[in-house]
Design a protein around this motif. Structure first.
Motif, PDB file in Angstrom:
ATOM      1  N   ASN A   2       0.838  -1.321  -0.003  1.00  0.00           N
ATOM      2  CA  ASN A   2      -0.004  -0.104  -0.086  1.00  0.00           C
ATOM      3  C   ASN A   2       0.858   1.098  -0.051  1.00  0.00           C
ATOM      4  OD1 ASN A   2      -2.639   1.417   0.131  1.00  0.00           O
ATOM      5  ND2 ASN A   2      -1.621   1.983   2.269  1.00  0.00           N
ATOM      6  N   ASP A  43     -10.904  -6.144   3.604  1.00  0.00           N
ATOM      7  CA  ASP A  43     -10.846  -5.827   4.919  1.00  0.00           C
ATOM      8  C   ASP A  43      -9.533  -5.618   5.480  1.00  0.00           C
ATOM      9  OD1 ASP A  43     -13.774  -6.090   5.024  1.00  0.00           O
ATOM     10  OD2 ASP A  43     -13.647  -8.215   5.680  1.00  0.00           O
ATOM     11  N   VAL A  71      -8.115  -2.541   4.243  1.00  0.00           N
ATOM     12  CA  VAL A  71      -8.411  -1.476   5.288  1.00  0.00           C
ATOM     13  C   VAL A  71      -7.621  -1.357   6.492  1.00  0.00           C
ATOM     14  CG1 VAL A  71     -10.357  -0.179   6.295  1.00  0.00           C
ATOM     15  CG2 VAL A  71     -10.775  -1.202   4.018  1.00  0.00           C
ATOM     16  N   GLU A  72      -7.484  -2.602   7.013  1.00  0.00           N
ATOM     17  CA  GLU A  72      -6.814  -2.656   8.162  1.00  0.00           C
ATOM     18  C   GLU A  72      -5.418  -2.324   8.042  1.00  0.00           C
ATOM     19  OE1 GLU A  72      -7.118  -6.581  10.375  1.00  0.00           O
ATOM     20  OE2 GLU A  72      -9.397  -6.378   9.545  1.00  0.00           O
ATOM     21  N   THR A  73      -4.790  -3.039   7.244  1.00  0.00           N
ATOM     22  CA  THR A  73      -3.349  -2.637   7.139  1.00  0.00           C
ATOM     23  C   THR A  73      -2.994  -1.182   7.035  1.00  0.00           C
ATOM     24  OG1 THR A  73      -3.715  -3.413   4.846  1.00  0.00           O
ATOM     25  CG2 THR A  73      -2.347  -4.793   6.544  1.00  0.00           C
ATOM     26  N   VAL A  74      -3.918  -0.531   5.920  1.00  0.00           N
ATOM     27  CA  VAL A  74      -3.758   1.089   5.744  1.00  0.00           C
ATOM     28  C   VAL A  74      -3.821   1.779   6.813  1.00  0.00           C
ATOM     29  CG1 VAL A  74      -4.754   2.903   4.588  1.00  0.00           C
ATOM     30  CG2 VAL A  74      -4.644   0.868   3.327  1.00  0.00           C
ATOM     31  N   ARG A  75      -4.794   1.414   7.810  1.00  0.00           N
ATOM     32  CA  ARG A  75      -5.272   2.233   9.247  1.00  0.00           C
ATOM     33  C   ARG A  75      -3.882   1.944  10.040  1.00  0.00           C
ATOM     34  NH1 ARG A  75     -10.828  -0.043  10.285  1.00  0.00           N
ATOM     35  NH2 ARG A  75     -11.830   1.530   9.017  1.00  0.00           N
ATOM     36  N   ASN A  76      -3.255   0.554  10.025  1.00  0.00           N
ATOM     37  CA  ASN A  76      -2.133   0.503  10.849  1.00  0.00           C
ATOM     38  C   ASN A  76      -1.259   1.228  10.360  1.00  0.00           C
ATOM     39  OD1 ASN A  76      -3.590  -1.431  12.497  1.00  0.00           O
ATOM     40  ND2 ASN A  76      -2.636  -3.333  11.199  1.00  0.00           N
ATOM     41  N   GLN A  87      -1.254   3.855   8.944  1.00  0.00           N
ATOM     42  CA  GLN A  87      -1.444   5.458   9.251  1.00  0.00           C
ATOM     43  C   GLN A  87      -1.193   5.684  10.635  1.00  0.00           C
ATOM     44  OE1 GLN A  87      -5.090   5.781   7.630  1.00  0.00           O
ATOM     45  NE2 GLN A  87      -4.451   6.611   5.579  1.00  0.00           N
ATOM     46  N   SER A  88      -1.601   4.837  11.631  1.00  0.00           N
ATOM     47  CA  SER A  88      -1.616   5.089  12.947  1.00  0.00           C
ATOM     48  C   SER A  88       0.018   4.918  13.262  1.00  0.00           C
ATOM     49  CB  SER A  88      -2.383   3.941  13.979  1.00  0.00           C
ATOM     50  OG  SER A  88      -1.652   2.762  13.639  1.00  0.00           O
TER      51      SER A  88
END
Ligand SMILES: Nc1ncnc2c1ncn2[C@@H]1O[C@H](COP(=O)(O)OP(=O)(O)O)[C@@H](O)[C@H]1O
Ligand SMILES: [Mg+2]
Lengths: 262, 308
Positions: free
Chosen positions: B208, B292, B295-300, B302-303
């Motif tokens: 990503n 999913d 989305v999760e890995t992108v969120r991780n 970003q955090s």
């Protein structure tokens, strides 16, 4: 060599199916076919005038074809991603570029041969068959062919680093300057009374731009003043000049293309 | 096992309006010989850019890559690899057979019998004299696969091989790829979706914004899903009395629907339902979908970026 040939013949196959090129070709052929008819109507028309007119049509049509053919050659390959399948095979970039160029040369050969065929027909219809007349007639188209090969090399060279539209005007300008003004720049260089700056400009244009005017043989309308003593020698000279120039352009194109991201 | 593909901090920088962007950002990949490797990520993640660098069509801005033990871009390795570009186009005026003759000539080949066998293998023998302009998308993709097999490659790069194809074509391509595995070929597949084809990958990497977000066996990555439990004949008191972590419940006319994390004690819940004389209608494990995971890995990512 096999790679270059395969790419060249494929490029030819594509070119002779390009609608734009066929339309240009058709317009050229139509003019050639119609022009003699118009000539007969005019009482004062002479064979030489008619001939140079027809040759000019062939030349102009071929020049447009050469430019249209080459400016889109690389960009089209990139846009359709065919270049990626080719370059992911054991094909060097120089082989690809050479193949593309020779494909353009083959296409020009086919299309110019068609126009020349129509030209010969027009003449036979008008004057009957004469063998010596035929060789006279064919000399100019053959020289035009060398000229167009040179123009195609200019187009291929520019296509390695500019967009098709820019290339269209660049190649067109190089051709126009090279055909119509080269004698002007030459006189600028050779005239003892011209200033140093004029001499430098003259030399620059003369060495940088290919002198397309060399090939306007047997065409008194365009080049009425040229008197050639030894014809054969002159032909060999200008063909060699063309081949050399094409070689320089292709090597330069390959150098640019080798580093380019596609 | 030897590595078919290795990259060390492979990076590609492009300039755009907002400045320089690392389209591929310090990528470290290792693909073993003989495996089917899925290179998955949303559109614009940098998959095609990575493949082009591995093929030497474009050049890395930083880092290195080796393909079959040689520097990426070495013309010599092009004899043992092949590439099926994303949304490819073939010269439309040529027939299927002519396409194979053309690409074969690029390898110095002229083996019509072999071309014939390849056309049979991708099920195009009957259409070999039709021009590409008469081919459907699926047929074009199959002629693409045929041309990618001309040199009997050790390593195949397939960029979005199922993009825009119908499910039947998906299965045809999946079966071909399974054959490649039998033959010991290494296959590198990029995709933005998880169709039948990507499910057969031995390993995947999720990319990503040019970075690897996760990699490993697909099963492992998709583990940790949820379970849906449906039960009837229950009272609203029972439903209200439930104390479940991170579950969503709904209750209507005696029917209870619970969506619970796989890691939670869902067996205890089922026991509870039975003790209350409820009737368990269904217990349905819901695997995570690739989307999913994206989305999760992108969120991780970003955090992580925010905490830096
Ligand atoms: N030649 C280029 N110049 C500038 N940006 C590019 C170029 N090629 C690709 N990109 C950008 O790089 C990003 C990744 O592209 P790509 O590798 O094609 O993604 P993917 O194949 O994963 O969908 C995209 O945002 C794309 O716009
Ligand atoms: Mg892509």
């Amino acid at each position: 060599m096999k790679q270059v040939w395969a790419i060249a013949t494929t490029t030819l196959g594509e070119a002779i199916r390009r609608r734009v090129l066929l339309v240009i070709l058709l317009v050229g052929v139509a003019f050639i076919a119609i022009a003699p008819g118009l000539g007969v109507l005019s009482a004062r028309s002479e064979t030489t005038v008619l001939r140079s007119m027809l040759l000019s049509i062939i030349q102009l049509t071929s020049a447009v074809i050469a430019v249209v053919l080459t400016v889109y050659m690389i960009p089209n390959e990139i846009e359709r991603r065919t270049i990626y399948t080719i370059l992911s095979k054991p094909v060097h970039r120089w082989q690809f570029l050479l193949g593309k160029y020779f494909g353009a040369v083959l296409a020009l050969m086919v299309m110019m041969a068609m126009m020349t065929g129509v030209l010969c027909l027009a003449f036979f219809v008008q004057q009957g068959y004469r063998a010596d007349g035929l060789t006279q007639l064919l000399r100019a188209p053959i020289m035009f062919f060398v000229q167009m090969c040179l123009l195609a090399a200019v187009g291929v060279f520019f296509s390695t680093f500019v967009t098709p539209l820019v290339n269209f005007f660049l190649s067109g300008a190089v051709y126009l300057v090279g055909t119509t003004f080269s004698s002007f720049f030459e006189s600028m260089l050779n005239n003892p009374s011209s200033s140093n700056i004029a001499k430098i400009i003259g030399r620059l244009v003369n060495t940088l731009l290919p002198n397309f005017a060399y090939y306007n043989v047997q065409n008194p309308l365009i080049n009425p003043t040229v008197v050639i003593q030894d014809e054969t020698q002159n032909y060999i000279k200008i063909v060699a000049y063309g081949v050399l120039y094409i070689g320089v352009l292709l090597v330069a194109g390959i150098l640019v293309f080798d580093r380019r991201e596609v | 096992m030897a590595a078919a593909i290795e990259t060390q901090n492979l990076t590609k920088t492009y300039k755009n309006r907002s400045g320089k962007v690392n389209v591929v950002d310090q990528l470290n990949l290792s693909v073993e010989e003989g495996e089917i490797f899925g290179f998955l990520g949303p559109n614009g993640a940098g998959k095609t850019t990575t493949i082009k660098m591995l093929l030497g069509i474009i050049y890395p801005s930083a880092g290195q890559a080796q393909v079959l033990g040689k520097e990426a871009g070495d013309i010599g390795i092009h004899r043992s690899i092949s590439y099926l570009p994303e949304k490819p186009y073939y010269y439309e005026h040529m027939t299927g057979m002519e396409i194979l003759k053309f690409y074969g000539a690029l390898f110095g080949l002229s083996d019509t019998a072999m071309y014939q066998r390849l056309l049979e293998r991708v099920n195009l023998a009957g259409d070999q004299h039709k021009t590409i302009s008469q081919y459907s998308k699926g047929m074009q993709q199959r002629i693409g696969l045929a041309q990618s097999l001309l040199n009997d490659p050790k390593l195949l790069f397939l960029d979005e091989p199922t993009g825009g194809l119908d499910p039947i074509a998906h299965i045809e391509i999946r079966d071909l790829i399974l054959q490649f595995r039998e033959e010991g070929k290494t296959v590198f597949i990029s995709s933005h979706a998880l169709s039948d084809v990507e499910r057969i990958c031995d390993r995947v990497a999720i990319i990503n914004k040019g970075k690897i977000a996760a990699q490993g066996k697909l099963d492992d990555l998709l583990r940790g899903g949820r379970i849906e439990i449906i039960a009837d004949n229950l009272t609203s008191e029972f439903a209200q009395g439930l104390k479940l972590n991170g579950a969503t419940t709904s209750f209507n006319a005696g029917r209870l629907i619970v969506d619970i994390d796989e890691a939670e004690d869902f067996n205890g819940l089922i026991d509870g339902i039975r003790n209350a004389k409820g009737k368990v209608v269904s217990v349905l494990p819901r695997r995570r979908r690739l989307e999913d995971l994206f989305v999760e890995t992108v969120r991780n990512l970003q955090s992580q970026g925010a905490s830096k």
